[in-house]
Structures are given as structure tokens and as C-alpha cells.
Scaffold this motif. Structure first.
Motif, PDB file in Angstrom:
ATOM      1  N   LYS A   8     -37.713  48.109  17.355  1.00  0.00           N
ATOM      2  CA  LYS A   8     -36.995  46.830  17.431  1.00  0.00           C
ATOM      3  C   LYS A   8     -36.901  46.347  18.875  1.00  0.00           C
ATOM      4  N   GLU A   9     -36.595  47.255  19.797  1.00  0.00           N
ATOM      5  CA  GLU A   9     -36.504  46.920  21.222  1.00  0.00           C
ATOM      6  C   GLU A   9     -37.854  46.448  21.753  1.00  0.00           C
ATOM      7  N   LEU A  10     -38.916  47.156  21.391  1.00  0.00           N
ATOM      8  CA  LEU A  10     -40.247  46.791  21.885  1.00  0.00           C
ATOM      9  C   LEU A  10     -40.718  45.452  21.331  1.00  0.00           C
ATOM     10  N   ILE A  11     -40.364  45.143  20.104  1.00  0.00           N
ATOM     11  CA  ILE A  11     -40.713  43.830  19.550  1.00  0.00           C
ATOM     12  C   ILE A  11     -40.085  42.742  20.415  1.00  0.00           C
ATOM     13  N   SER A  17     -42.738  39.001  17.305  1.00  0.00           N
ATOM     14  CA  SER A  17     -41.779  38.740  16.235  1.00  0.00           C
ATOM     15  C   SER A  17     -42.095  39.657  15.063  1.00  0.00           C
ATOM     16  N   LEU A  18     -41.117  39.822  14.183  1.00  0.00           N
ATOM     17  CA  LEU A  18     -41.363  40.607  12.976  1.00  0.00           C
ATOM     18  C   LEU A  18     -42.512  40.008  12.183  1.00  0.00           C
ATOM     19  N   ALA A  19     -42.538  38.686  12.084  1.00  0.00           N
ATOM     20  CA  ALA A  19     -43.591  38.013  11.322  1.00  0.00           C
ATOM     21  C   ALA A  19     -44.969  38.284  11.920  1.00  0.00           C
ATOM     22  N   GLY A  20     -45.077  38.204  13.231  1.00  0.00           N
ATOM     23  CA  GLY A  20     -46.357  38.437  13.893  1.00  0.00           C
ATOM     24  C   GLY A  20     -46.843  39.861  13.735  1.00  0.00           C
ATOM     25  N   VAL A  21     -45.948  40.822  13.935  1.00  0.00           N
ATOM     26  CA  VAL A  21     -46.315  42.232  13.820  1.00  0.00           C
ATOM     27  C   VAL A  21     -46.663  42.558  12.369  1.00  0.00           C
ATOM     28  N   SER A  22     -45.853  42.076  11.440  1.00  0.00           N
ATOM     29  CA  SER A  22     -46.097  42.390  10.028  1.00  0.00           C
ATOM     30  C   SER A  22     -47.450  41.841   9.565  1.00  0.00           C
ATOM     31  N   LYS A  23     -47.821  40.674  10.052  1.00  0.00           N
ATOM     32  CA  LYS A  23     -49.108  40.082   9.674  1.00  0.00           C
ATOM     33  C   LYS A  23     -50.267  40.968  10.128  1.00  0.00           C
ATOM     34  N   GLY A  31     -41.050  43.464   4.265  1.00  0.00           N
ATOM     35  CA  GLY A  31     -41.421  44.878   4.223  1.00  0.00           C
ATOM     36  C   GLY A  31     -41.201  45.559   5.562  1.00  0.00           C
ATOM     37  N   LEU A  32     -41.576  44.887   6.642  1.00  0.00           N
ATOM     38  CA  LEU A  32     -41.358  45.450   7.977  1.00  0.00           C
ATOM     39  C   LEU A  32     -39.871  45.521   8.277  1.00  0.00           C
ATOM     40  N   TRP A  33     -39.140  44.478   7.918  1.00  0.00           N
ATOM     41  CA  TRP A  33     -37.679  44.486   8.130  1.00  0.00           C
ATOM     42  C   TRP A  33     -37.063  45.673   7.401  1.00  0.00           C
ATOM     43  N   ASN A  34     -37.485  45.888   6.162  1.00  0.00           N
ATOM     44  CA  ASN A  34     -36.962  47.022   5.389  1.00  0.00           C
ATOM     45  C   ASN A  34     -37.298  48.351   6.051  1.00  0.00           C
ATOM     46  N   MET A  35     -38.507  48.475   6.588  1.00  0.00           N
ATOM     47  CA  MET A  35     -38.912  49.699   7.282  1.00  0.00           C
ATOM     48  C   MET A  35     -37.989  49.989   8.464  1.00  0.00           C
ATOM     49  N   LEU A  36     -37.622  48.921   9.178  1.00  0.00           N
ATOM     50  CA  LEU A  36     -36.826  49.078  10.402  1.00  0.00           C
ATOM     51  C   LEU A  36     -35.327  49.132  10.157  1.00  0.00           C
ATOM     52  N   GLU A  51     -49.043  52.767  14.105  1.00  0.00           N
ATOM     53  CA  GLU A  51     -49.678  51.494  13.787  1.00  0.00           C
ATOM     54  C   GLU A  51     -48.921  50.328  14.430  1.00  0.00           C
ATOM     55  N   ILE A  52     -47.610  50.346  14.327  1.00  0.00           N
ATOM     56  CA  ILE A  52     -46.795  49.274  14.917  1.00  0.00           C
ATOM     57  C   ILE A  52     -46.860  49.322  16.438  1.00  0.00           C
ATOM     58  N   LEU A  53     -46.747  50.517  17.005  1.00  0.00           N
ATOM     59  CA  LEU A  53     -46.808  50.642  18.465  1.00  0.00           C
ATOM     60  C   LEU A  53     -48.140  50.158  19.011  1.00  0.00           C
ATOM     61  N   ASP A  54     -49.224  50.405  18.290  1.00  0.00           N
ATOM     62  CA  ASP A  54     -50.539  49.943  18.720  1.00  0.00           C
ATOM     63  C   ASP A  54     -50.561  48.415  18.835  1.00  0.00           C
ATOM     64  N   VAL A  55     -49.985  47.735  17.863  1.00  0.00           N
ATOM     65  CA  VAL A  55     -49.902  46.264  17.893  1.00  0.00           C
ATOM     66  C   VAL A  55     -49.112  45.797  19.114  1.00  0.00           C
ATOM     67  N   LEU A  56     -48.093  46.571  19.476  1.00  0.00           N
ATOM     68  CA  LEU A  56     -47.225  46.194  20.592  1.00  0.00           C
ATOM     69  C   LEU A  56     -47.758  46.652  21.950  1.00  0.00           C
ATOM     70  N   GLY A  57     -48.880  47.365  21.939  1.00  0.00           N
ATOM     71  CA  GLY A  57     -49.470  47.836  23.190  1.00  0.00           C
ATOM     72  C   GLY A  57     -48.896  49.147  23.687  1.00  0.00           C
ATOM     73  N   TYR A  58     -48.364  49.948  22.783  1.00  0.00           N
ATOM     74  CA  TYR A  58     -47.785  51.251  23.125  1.00  0.00           C
ATOM     75  C   TYR A  58     -48.443  52.333  22.283  1.00  0.00           C
TER      76      TYR A  58
END
Length: 77
Positions: A8-11, A17-23, A31-36, A51-58
Motif C-alpha cells: 500500500k505504501e509503495l503504491i 493507483s490500485l486500478a493501474g496496478v490491478s490492470k 480483487g487487489l483491494w481485497n488482497m490488500l 508480481e505486484i512489487l515488479d509492477v512497482l519497480g521493486y
């Protein structure tokens, strides 16, 4: 911080945004909101986290206990 709190902090800090990452990862925003935010589990599974960290560059790095983590986050729970 828990893995969920870190994501959540890294987003926020990466300007995503949740929408951008989830896409990108192929789930709905809900679904992403529920995961978090699901209260029945404190942490995420490692595959989803990576998978999520990769999208965020981590990425996930494993270090020996007691080693200081510089310029990163440490999952405590």
C-alpha cells in the motif's frame, strides 16, 4: 510493517493507483483491494507479492537475520 502495508505504501510513493496496478497484474481493482485489506490473513502469498512489487519497480530480497536493510522495507509480520 506487514507485506500488505508495504505494498500500500509503495503504491502511494510510486504514484501508482490500485486500478493501474490491478490492470497490469490481471485482477480487478476490487480483487487487489481485497488482497490488500482482507483481515483473515495478515500477509500476502509470495507469488502475488513479487508480481505486484515488479509492477512497482521493486523486488523481494532475502538477507540473513540481523542484517540492516538499507533503502528498502522489512516485512515484520
Amino acid at each position: 510493517m506487514t507485506s500488505k502495508e508495504i505494498v500500500k505504501e509503495l503504491i502511494k510513493v510510486t504514484g501508482n493507483s490500485l486500478a493501474g496496478v490491478s490492470k497490469v497484474i490481471g485482477v480487478t481493482t476490487q480483487g487487489l483491494w481485497n488482497m490488500l485489506n482482507a483481515t483473515r490473513r495478515k500477509s500476502m502469498n509470495v507469488d502475488s507479492l513479487c508480481e505486484i512489487l515488479d509492477v512497482l519497480g521493486y523486488k523481494v530480497v532475502i538477507v540473513p537475520k540481523g542484517m540492516n536493510v538499507k533503502n528498502g522495507y522489512e516485512v515484520e509480520e
